[in-house]
Design a protein around this motif. Sequence first.
Motif, PDB file in Angstrom:
ATOM      1  N   PHE A  61       0.832  -1.206   0.000  1.00 19.94           N
ATOM      2  CA  PHE A  61       0.000   0.000   0.000  1.00 19.94           C
ATOM      3  C   PHE A  61       0.867   1.256   0.000  1.00 19.94           C
ATOM      4  CE2 PHE A  61      -1.840   3.355   2.680  1.00 19.94           C
ATOM      5  CZ  PHE A  61      -2.910   3.733   1.881  1.00 19.94           C
ATOM      6  N   LEU A  62       1.889   1.290   0.858  1.00 16.74           N
ATOM      7  CA  LEU A  62       2.785   2.451   0.890  1.00 16.74           C
ATOM      8  C   LEU A  62       3.511   2.639  -0.432  1.00 16.74           C
ATOM      9  CD1 LEU A  62       4.567   2.493   4.376  1.00 16.74           C
ATOM     10  CD2 LEU A  62       2.878   4.090   3.493  1.00 16.74           C
ATOM     11  N   ALA A  63       3.962   1.551  -1.016  1.00 12.51           N
ATOM     12  CA  ALA A  63       4.676   1.627  -2.290  1.00 12.51           C
ATOM     13  C   ALA A  63       3.777   2.231  -3.368  1.00 12.51           C
ATOM     14  CB  ALA A  63       5.166   0.242  -2.708  1.00 12.51           C
ATOM     15  N   ARG A  64       2.514   1.817  -3.406  1.00  6.11           N
ATOM     16  CA  ARG A  64       1.574   2.376  -4.386  1.00  6.11           C
ATOM     17  C   ARG A  64       1.283   3.846  -4.087  1.00  6.11           C
ATOM     18  NH1 ARG A  64       0.575  -0.204  -8.928  1.00  6.11           N
ATOM     19  NH2 ARG A  64      -1.655   0.088  -8.948  1.00  6.11           N
ATOM     20  N   ARG A  65       1.096   4.153  -2.828  1.00  8.24           N
ATOM     21  CA  ARG A  65       0.733   5.522  -2.436  1.00  8.24           C
ATOM     22  C   ARG A  65       1.848   6.508  -2.748  1.00  8.24           C
ATOM     23  NH1 ARG A  65       0.486   9.316   1.494  1.00  8.24           N
ATOM     24  NH2 ARG A  65      -1.531  10.093   2.169  1.00  8.24           N
ATOM     25  N   TYR A  66       3.075   6.118  -2.531  1.00  8.64           N
ATOM     26  CA  TYR A  66       4.213   7.014  -2.773  1.00  8.64           C
ATOM     27  C   TYR A  66       4.800   6.838  -4.172  1.00  8.64           C
ATOM     28  CZ  TYR A  66       4.032   8.494   2.025  1.00  8.64           C
ATOM     29  OH  TYR A  66       3.611   9.040   3.204  1.00  8.64           O
ATOM     30  N   ARG A  67       4.070   6.125  -5.054  1.00  8.07           N
ATOM     31  CA  ARG A  67       4.461   5.940  -6.456  1.00  8.07           C
ATOM     32  C   ARG A  67       5.852   5.334  -6.591  1.00  8.07           C
ATOM     33  NH1 ARG A  67       4.821  10.755  -9.224  1.00  8.07           N
ATOM     34  NH2 ARG A  67       5.149  11.847  -7.293  1.00  8.07           N
ATOM     35  N   LEU A  68       6.176   4.394  -5.726  1.00  7.28           N
ATOM     36  CA  LEU A  68       7.458   3.691  -5.766  1.00  7.28           C
ATOM     37  C   LEU A  68       7.243   2.184  -5.922  1.00  7.28           C
ATOM     38  CD1 LEU A  68       9.283   5.636  -2.940  1.00  7.28           C
ATOM     39  CD2 LEU A  68       9.994   5.529  -5.330  1.00  7.28           C
ATOM     40  N   PHE A  69       6.188   1.826  -6.637  1.00  5.65           N
ATOM     41  CA  PHE A  69       5.810   0.418  -6.713  1.00  5.65           C
ATOM     42  C   PHE A  69       6.871  -0.434  -7.409  1.00  5.65           C
ATOM     43  CE2 PHE A  69       3.462  -3.201  -8.506  1.00  5.65           C
ATOM     44  CZ  PHE A  69       2.961  -3.719  -7.325  1.00  5.65           C
ATOM     45  N   ARG A  70       7.314  -0.019  -8.590  1.00  6.42           N
ATOM     46  CA  ARG A  70       8.308  -0.833  -9.317  1.00  6.42           C
ATOM     47  C   ARG A  70       9.620  -0.917  -8.560  1.00  6.42           C
ATOM     48  NH1 ARG A  70       8.230   2.035 -14.591  1.00  6.42           N
ATOM     49  NH2 ARG A  70       6.025   2.423 -14.632  1.00  6.42           N
ATOM     50  N   PHE A  71      10.074   0.189  -8.000  1.00  3.28           N
ATOM     51  CA  PHE A  71      11.301   0.193  -7.207  1.00  3.28           C
ATOM     52  C   PHE A  71      11.155  -0.722  -5.990  1.00  3.28           C
ATOM     53  CE2 PHE A  71      13.852   2.043  -3.745  1.00  3.28           C
ATOM     54  CZ  PHE A  71      15.107   1.916  -4.293  1.00  3.28           C
ATOM     55  N   SER A  72       9.995  -0.657  -5.345  1.00  7.10           N
ATOM     56  CA  SER A  72       9.741  -1.487  -4.167  1.00  7.10           C
ATOM     57  C   SER A  72       9.705  -2.962  -4.519  1.00  7.10           C
ATOM     58  CB  SER A  72       8.426  -1.073  -3.512  1.00  7.10           C
ATOM     59  OG  SER A  72       8.499   0.254  -3.046  1.00  7.10           O
ATOM     60  N   MET A  73       9.128  -3.282  -5.679  1.00  7.97           N
ATOM     61  CA  MET A  73       9.084  -4.683  -6.097  1.00  7.97           C
ATOM     62  C   MET A  73      10.496  -5.207  -6.391  1.00  7.97           C
ATOM     63  SD  MET A  73       6.013  -5.657  -5.719  1.00  7.97           S
ATOM     64  CE  MET A  73       5.891  -4.491  -4.371  1.00  7.97           C
TER      65      MET A  73
END
Length: 118
Positions: free
Chosen positions: A35-47
Amino acid sequence: MDIAGWLLKDIVVSRTFQTQIFYIFMLFFTVFAIFLARRYRLFRFSMLLWLSSAIICLLWEVVLFGSGLRHYSFSEVELLYHALTEAGPGLIVMAIFADKVGIIDLSEYKEEVKKRGS
């Protein structure tokens, strides 16, 4: 007992039903990290962080399990779940927090906001 004997003494770690709550907590923590990764627009980096840590954890768990130093109730399923939830979600939350307080700058890794109609 001297210090060498104390350091080299075998330690047995076992889990009972009450401590299995750790696995349930890690499921919620993983959902929170995504959820945090999506909210802060860091989803690909987080994955990418999650995949890297999951591979490292999986290799470590396989070595422990294969050498008989780790035992699981559900073998492969529990081993995989443990590898996926142990380090990755914490690493994601830590990276987002470090970016938020200014320790690191992840702005170049943020995804663009999609605009309607384009």
